[in-house]
Design a protein around this motif. Structure first.
Motif, PDB file in Angstrom:
ATOM      1  N   GLU A   1       0.835  -1.207   0.000  1.00  0.00           N
ATOM      2  CA  GLU A   1       0.000   0.000   0.000  1.00  0.00           C
ATOM      3  C   GLU A   1       0.867   1.253   0.000  1.00  0.00           C
ATOM      4  N   GLY A   2       1.940   1.242   0.745  1.00  0.00           N
ATOM      5  CA  GLY A   2       2.859   2.373   0.772  1.00  0.00           C
ATOM      6  C   GLY A   2       3.558   2.568  -0.560  1.00  0.00           C
ATOM      7  N   LYS A   3       3.941   1.459  -1.187  1.00  0.00           N
ATOM      8  CA  LYS A   3       4.579   1.544  -2.503  1.00  0.00           C
ATOM      9  C   LYS A   3       3.610   2.109  -3.533  1.00  0.00           C
ATOM     10  N   ALA A   4       2.363   1.673  -3.459  1.00  0.00           N
ATOM     11  CA  ALA A   4       1.357   2.160  -4.408  1.00  0.00           C
ATOM     12  C   ALA A   4       1.113   3.653  -4.212  1.00  0.00           C
TER      13      ALA A   4
END
Length: 51
Positions: A4-7
């Motif tokens: 989610e953080g990467k997205a």
């Protein structure tokens, strides 16, 4: 970093790149494609007609 953080980071980067490209295009348009002082041309109604 979670997926989610990467997205979120990827989407923020994408939005920032799109915004930067838009700013560059607007700057190029303002510098190179906007007309300067308009040329003074007589109005077609200002022509004197004798008769």
């Amino acid at each position: 970093m979670s997926s989610e953080g990467k997205a979120r980071f990827g989407m923020m980067t994408f939005a920032a790149v799109i915004f930067a490209i838009a700013i560059v295009i607007a700057g190029v348009y303002m510098v190179f494609f906007t007309p300067g002082q308009p040329e003074q041309q007589p109005s077609p109604h200002a022509i004197q007609q004798n008769g």
